[in-house]
Design an enzyme around this catalytic site. Structure first.
Site, short mmCIF file in Angstrom:
data_model
loop_
_atom_site.label_atom_id
_atom_site.label_comp_id
_atom_site.label_asym_id
_atom_site.label_seq_id
_atom_site.Cartn_x
_atom_site.Cartn_y
_atom_site.Cartn_z
NE ARG A 1 -1.74 0.03 -3.01
CZ ARG A 1 -1.03 0.93 -2.35
NH1 ARG A 1 -0.50 1.96 -3.01
NH2 ARG A 1 -0.85 0.82 -1.05
CG HIS A 2 -5.59 -3.45 -1.94
ND1 HIS A 2 -5.68 -2.45 -0.99
CD2 HIS A 2 -4.34 -3.96 -1.82
CE1 HIS A 2 -4.55 -2.35 -0.33
NE2 HIS A 2 -3.72 -3.25 -0.81
CE1 TYR B 1 7.77 -1.14 3.31
CE2 TYR B 1 6.94 0.71 4.59
CZ TYR B 1 7.79 0.21 3.64
OH TYR B 1 8.67 1.03 2.99
CB THR B 2 -0.57 -3.97 4.59
OG1 THR B 2 -0.67 -2.64 5.06
CG2 THR B 2 -1.65 -4.82 5.19
CD GLU C 1 2.74 -5.73 -1.23
OE1 GLU C 1 3.47 -6.24 -2.10
OE2 GLU C 1 2.31 -4.56 -1.29
CD1 TRP C 2 8.89 -8.65 0.32
CD2 TRP C 2 9.14 -7.09 -1.26
NE1 TRP C 2 10.22 -8.56 0.04
CE2 TRP C 2 10.41 -7.61 -0.93
CE3 TRP C 2 9.04 -6.09 -2.23
CZ2 TRP C 2 11.58 -7.16 -1.54
CZ3 TRP C 2 10.20 -5.64 -2.84
CH2 TRP C 2 11.46 -6.18 -2.50
CD GLU C 3 5.43 -14.49 2.65
OE1 GLU C 3 6.33 -14.92 3.41
OE2 GLU C 3 4.59 -15.23 2.10
CE1 TYR C 4 6.63 -4.90 2.08
CE2 TYR C 4 4.43 -5.13 3.02
CZ TYR C 4 5.26 -4.69 2.00
OH TYR C 4 4.73 -4.05 0.92
NE ARG D 1 4.63 0.81 -5.63
CZ ARG D 1 5.32 1.25 -4.58
NH1 ARG D 1 6.27 2.16 -4.75
NH2 ARG D 1 5.08 0.78 -3.38
CG HIS E 1 6.07 -3.08 -32.99
ND1 HIS E 1 7.23 -3.05 -32.25
CD2 HIS E 1 5.95 -1.85 -33.56
CE1 HIS E 1 7.81 -1.87 -32.39
NE2 HIS E 1 7.05 -1.12 -33.18
#
Length: 271
Positions: A13-14, A25-26, A99-102, A181, A242
């Site tokens: 993560r940055h 939220y970014t 990132e998620w587009e909020y 995540r 394995h």
């Protein structure tokens, strides 16, 4: 001749930004790292290579989000390597790792989002869960899951190729808090599987002729919080049980490694 180490996907993560520090939220907002974030990632780069958690000669690719904060983090980590070492690593900028587009929630804090949704008459029966409910005028969890599924398919395809060639392959992925995540949850095959129904981007979201485009018939998306933590500047390690690319796994030991011949995972390398 000993066998090569099991391939790994090392997620980073940055470093800290003003909004990661405040909890805003970014998504698409293109913030640089703070002064602390710059020093944070310089120290991280020095540590992982000096202590041999990551062997630079094993890094085959770096995939990064196009956002400044992710690409700046890549540069700070690689600054600890020689010019010759850096030249051996292909860096691929991939829009699928953004990132998620909020949407309406960009720049807000969680409690502000909860209040906004209530003012819109939402969440009457159950509290907001971004992993299930997505974002107003932003991405749904299905849209987010589809593009991260595409990124995972490309990385696992490269790992399969490298393993068949006997090449040690650590692929590093630099991205964001929700994205990584979510990425880890999909790597472990959490959530639900759905047919793609032709939802493939044209053209691909990256430009590198050495990375095969992997068309998907199905993809996965989450329906609940995967319960993973990854602070700004944090590192996680995903791999395979394995030595088998068909058995994606979480490496609980993180960046700590032992020689392949000493590994306790019994099983042959997948052909």
């Amino acid at each position: 001749m000993g066998k090569s180490p099991t391939p790994r996907c090392i997620i980073v993560r940055h470093g800290q930004t003003e909004w990661s520090k405040s909890g805003q939220y970014t998504g698409l907002t293109d913030l640089p790292l703070t002064e602390f974030g710059v020093g944070q990632m310089k120290r991280t780069g020095e540590s992982i290579f000096r202590n041999k958690f990551i062997d630079p000669s094993h890094i085959t690719y770096i995939f990064t989000s196009p956002r400044t904060r992710a690409r700046q983090t890549v540069d700070l980590i690689l600054a600890n390597l020689s010019q010759e070492q850096r030249a051996q690593i292909r860096v691929v900028v991939d829009e699928d790792l953004r990132e998620w587009e909020y949407g309406d929630y960009e720049g807000l804090l969680t409690h502000e989002i909860v209040d906004l949704r209530k003012s819109h008459g939402l969440d009457q029966d159950r509290p907001w869960n971004i992993w299930r409910d997505g974002c107003e005028n932003g991405e749904t969890t299905e849209q987010f899951g589809l593009r991260l599924s595409r990124a995972i398919a490309r990385i696992q395809s490269l790992h399969r190729k490298h393993q068949n060639e006997g090449v040690a392959s650590d692929i590093m992925v630099f991205a964001h808090g929700h994205a990584l995540r979510y990425f880890a949850g999909l790597w472990l095959r959490m959530g639900e599987e759905k047919p793609c129904d032709g939802q493939q981007p044209q053209p691909p979201t990256y430009q590198d002729e050495t990375v095969p485009y992997v068309p998907l018939k199905t993809y996965r998306h989450l329906v609940d919080n995967p319960s993973f933590l990854l602070d700004a500047g944090g590192i996680g390690v995903l791999s395979y049980a394995h030595h088998n690319i068909e058995e994606p796994a979480l490496a609980l030991a993180g960046a700590f490694v032992c020689p392949p011949e000493e590994e306790s995972q019994h099983g042959e390398i997948a052909e």
